[in-house]
Structures are given as structure tokens and as C-alpha cells.
Enzyme design. Structure first.
Site, PDB file in Angstrom:
ATOM      1  N   SER A 269       0.879  -1.262   0.045  1.00 51.57           N
ATOM      2  CA  SER A 269       0.079   0.030   0.125  1.00 51.57           C
ATOM      3  C   SER A 269       0.683   1.491   0.090  1.00 51.57           C
ATOM      4  O   SER A 269       1.710   1.450  -1.052  1.00 51.57           O
ATOM      5  CB  SER A 269      -0.693  -0.211   1.122  1.00 51.57           C
ATOM      6  N   ASP A 383      -9.332  -4.952  -5.339  1.00 55.78           N
ATOM      7  CA  ASP A 383      -9.095  -3.719  -4.326  1.00 55.78           C
ATOM      8  C   ASP A 383      -9.730  -2.403  -4.391  1.00 55.78           C
ATOM      9  O   ASP A 383      -9.607  -1.799  -5.653  1.00 55.78           O
ATOM     10  CB  ASP A 383      -7.331  -3.805  -4.263  1.00 55.78           C
ATOM     11  N   HIS A 414      -7.229  -5.888  -0.989  1.00 58.87           N
ATOM     12  CA  HIS A 414      -6.146  -4.901  -0.696  1.00 58.87           C
ATOM     13  C   HIS A 414      -5.061  -5.605   0.137  1.00 58.87           C
ATOM     14  O   HIS A 414      -4.035  -5.383   0.198  1.00 58.87           O
ATOM     15  CB  HIS A 414      -6.725  -3.706  -0.170  1.00 58.87           C
TER      16      HIS A 414
END
Length: 449
Positions: A269, A383, A414
Site C-alpha cells: 500500500s 481492491d 487490498h
């Protein structure tokens, strides 16, 4: 309105006044816990009863000065709307953060369970509070692709510019000169496992890769317990994440049995977004793995996420539309560099202008395309936080990079965990493991495949 009294065990909104970051939860025996729990319940009671003048009386002077007029009322007024009626406090958890004491009241509301986290200073005044996801009471089991007979784990201390961050080395048995992967977290405070609800993505990855002959170093993020080590009004992503990642890479080179020439960095991320910059500062990094990392500027993603989450509740209300427009305006101000004179309370995600100004000067796609190191990009097609639009951005940026490989997975979210249907935050709290195909693809890529 009937008042709630928590002394008999009765007592929030996900909007947080977050002066301090999330902390791991233990239950040390201390007589003072009784006093602090009582005070935390009293603070919660005032919120439930919308007695914000009494909330302010419990806050430390410096905290009072930081909270804008009307914000406490906004929080108190929104509790029942968002969570339903209060039912009870299920349990209290205790911990320490530097010189502060922390109490978390796990509260049951009509619609959901949530944690109310209160930070106390040495004078037992409230130095910070926030409403957070309720801590899990159980965790996902070890992944089936991990074989604990093939590796061992031990703790190390990572020297990070004046503080020490605890790390965990997962090392394959009876091997020398093994490659190492250093795991770098996403946004927010995280433990070494990057625990989210009952799931532990970094633990899964460490155990899965070590079962395939690859050592892993994971560590506690600075913001978990040391959020006070940088100026909230003037810090950057390097203070939060980047410098500590470089220190972890340096520590990985010193691991007995590790091949210092095969140290890889995996960023998840926010960590994935920053991975190219980290690699540019340390040319000795053999390769980077961008896992669910955004290729677009961060401020582009935030309004999208808010709008998507609001849409899951049905048609947007006028209040939600107004809130979304405010978020979009904050994002526009960042993109247009209209940051002068602002404080962190007036910017997106309550991050200081210096943070956003630093990110405005960073083009992760351009940096990645110019790296000499190998690059692996992994993306879940389900995601909603970092989307396939970001994956397409990486594809375009790395089209001419000879050492780049990009893989997307149709069913992953995610956290690189499987799911079905429209993605939503609730699935992060279902007991799952990182998808085995992700582990296999990383191991193959590190091995030269």
C-alpha cells in the site's frame, strides 16, 4: 434524552480525534488501571450523553487547544446515527506508550462493536482519544502453505535514528547466503504482522516465504508506539516510514546467514508507493516488490475511497455529498499546492502540509521507471483502496523496464486475500490468509523466475 451511566457497565464514531496512534493490547497488572478505566468510562459516558463541556474538562490543556470548536459536538452527535444505541462495555484493555498510559474500552453498540481508545498523561488527564476497530479476540490460523519445521524466528532490535524498533527475523533452517525480504507497512500504525482485525498479512508472508527458502524481516512501525518522536505539524513520509525502512534494510544485511547482495524490499500500500524512492536511496537493494501500491498521487485515492464506501450504504445523503465535496476540495488544494498557512487539522487525512508538499515532489512512476533494480508489481483486482487504475499506471510507467514483472489477481482484495462480490471493509475482519499464489509468485521472482 435519557442519560447513560457507565458505572453499571453501559457505554462511537469512526471519525477519530486521533492524537495518538493505535497500540498493541495487553493486560499488565497495575493498581492504577482501576482508576484509568474509571476515567475512560467517564469520558465515554460524557460522549454518549453529549456532555461535551465535561469532555473538555477531562482533556489536557494542550489537547483542548488542538481541537477546533464544534468538533466534540460533531462526534457526540454522530454516535447514535452511525452506530445505533449504546448497549454495554464488553471489556477493558491496557497498555503503555512511552510515558503515557492507554485504555481501550471495547464497546457494543446496536450496529457494531468498536473500541474507544483513551491516552492518559502522567497527571491522568486525557492526552488523546480515538474510536478504532474493536481488537480481535482471535486471529487467523497459520496458512496451510507454511511449514514451521522449515524455519525459525527470533527477535532483533533495529536502530532507527534515536529509537529502537522491534523486528522479527524468519530464517529458513540450515541455509547460508539466503535472500531476504524486508516488509514495509501501509499507512497507519502497524505491528510487525501488519495485523488488521483477525488477519496478519505480514506473518503469512514471512512464514510462507521462509518455507520456500527465503528469509524475511518484519518490524513494528514507528507510529505504533513512537508517534510522538516527530512533530505532528511538520513531518513527512520519510519521518513516518522511509527512514525506518532504510534502517531495516541495513539491519537485514547483518542477519547471520543472509546474502547481503540479495536484500529485497516489499512495500504494501503506502509502503509500495514509497518503495521506488527507498530503492533509489539504497542502490544495494536487489529488487522491490510493489504490493497494492498506488501509482497515482495519494490525494487522488482518498476521495475515491470515501465515495465508494458511502455508496455501499445506498444513495448518498445531502450530508454525505457535502462531506465528500469537502474532501475533494482538500485533495484539490494539495494538487494545486495551496498549502501555505494551513495546519494538519485543515488538510486531508489530518496530515501536515509538509507531508503533502513532500509527496507532491515525488513521482513514484518516474522514479520506478529509472531504477536499475528488478521490480515486481502485485495487484488485487477487487481492491477498492488501490485500484486497477493504479495497476494500469504501473504498466504504462514500467513498459520499457527490462526487469519489471506485473501480476494481477482477479479475486484478491487490498490485503491480497480472496473474496467474492463487491469488496468492502467487513471482509478484512473475516479469518483469512494471504493468497498462496502471491507467495509462490514472490518466491519464483526472487529465485529468478
Amino acid at each position: 434524552m435519557k442519560k447513560t451511566n457507565l458505572n453499571g457497565n453501559k457505554a462511537i464514531r469512526l471519525l477519530a480525534v486521533a492524537m495518538f496512534m493505535m497500540l498493541p493490547l495487553q493486560q499488565p497488572a497495575a493498581q492504577q488501571n482501576i482508576l484509568l478505566e474509571t476515567e475512560a468510562r467517564r469520558l465515554l459516558e460524557h460522549f454518549i450523553n453529549r456532555e461535551t463541556e465535561h469532555v473538555r474538562e477531562m482533556l489536557a490543556e494542550e489537547v483542548n487547544a488542538m481541537i477546533p470548536e464544534g468538533q466534540l459536538e460533531e462526534i457526540a452527535n454522530g454516535l447514535e446515527v452511525q452506530l445505533g444505541s449504546f448497549e454495554y462495555v464488553d471489556r477493558a484493555l491496557f497498555d503503555k506508550a512511552d510515558e503515557y498510559e492507554v485504555v481501550v474500552l471495547v464497546c457494543q453498540f446496536e450496529k457494531m462493536e468498536i473500541g474507544f481508545r483513551v491516552v492518559f498523561n502522567r497527571g491522568n488527564m486525557v492526552a488523546g482519544f480515538q474510536f478504532v476497530p474493536a481488537p480481535a479476540t482471535s486471529f487467523s490460523p497459520p496458512p496451510v502453505y507454511a511449514d514451521s519445521s522449515l524455519f525459525a524466528e527470533y527477535e532483533i532490535a533495529i536502530d532507527c535514528d534515536g529509537i529502537t524498533l522491534p523486528g522479527i527475523v524468519t530464517m529458513p533452517h540450515e541455509q547460508q547466503n539466503v535472500p531476504v525480504v524486508v516488509l514495509v507497512h501501509g499507512s497507519g500504525p502497524h505491528d510487525a504482522d501488519e495485523t488488521i482485525g483477525p488477519n496478519k498479512p505480514f506473518r503469512d508472508m514471512a512464514w510462507g516465504l521462509a518455507s520456500r527458502g527465503i528469509a524475511v524481516l518484519r518490524y513494528e512501525k514507528r507510529t505504533l508506539k513512537h508517534g510522538g518522536t516527530f512533530d505532528r505539524n511538520n513531518f513527512t513520509i520519510w519521518d513516518e516510514t522511509g527512514n525506518d525502512a532504510l534502517a531495516a534494510v541495513a539491519a537485514a544485511r547483518e542477519i547471520p546467514g543472509a546474502d547481503p547482495g540479495r536484500i529485497h524490499l516489499l512495500g504494501h500500500s503506502l509502503g509500495g508507493m514509497l518503495a521506488p524512492a527507498i530503492a533509489s536511496k539504497d542502490p544495494g537493494i536487489a529488487g522491490i516488490i510493489i504490493m497494492a501500491g498506488n501509482s497515482r498521487p495519494l490525494q487522488y485515492l482518498v476521495p475515491e475511497q470515501y465515495e465508494y464506501l458511502m455508496s455501499l450504504q445506498g444513495k448518498l445523503t445531502d450530508q454525505q455529498k457535502d462531506a465528500l465535496e469537502e474532501i475533494r476540495e482538500q485533495a484539490r488544494a494539495i494538487s494545486e499546492n495551496r498549502l501555505e498557512g494551513l495546519t494538519y487539522r485543515e488538510t486531508l487525512l489530518n496530515l501536515p502540509p509538509a507531508y503533502w508538499a513532500d509527496l507532491n515532489s515525488y513521482d513514484q512512476r518516474a522514479v520506478a521507471s529509472g531504477l536499475p533494480q528488478r521490480i515486481l508489481v502485485l495487484q488485487g483486482e477487487r481492491d477498492y483502496q488501490v485500484t486497477m487504475e493504479d495497476f494500469a499506471g504501473w504498466q504504462k510507467a514500467l513498459k520499457g523496464h527490462p526487469g519489471a514483472r506485473l501480476i494481477s489477481y482477479p479475486t484478491l482484495n487490498h490485503l491480497m486475500m480472496e473474496g467474492e462480490g463487491a469488496p468492502n471493509p467487513a471482509e478484512y475482519y473475516e479469518l483469512k490468509n494471504v493468497y498462496q499464489g502471491v507467495i509462490d509468485d514472490i518466491a519464483s521472482w526472487i529465485g529468478g523466475g
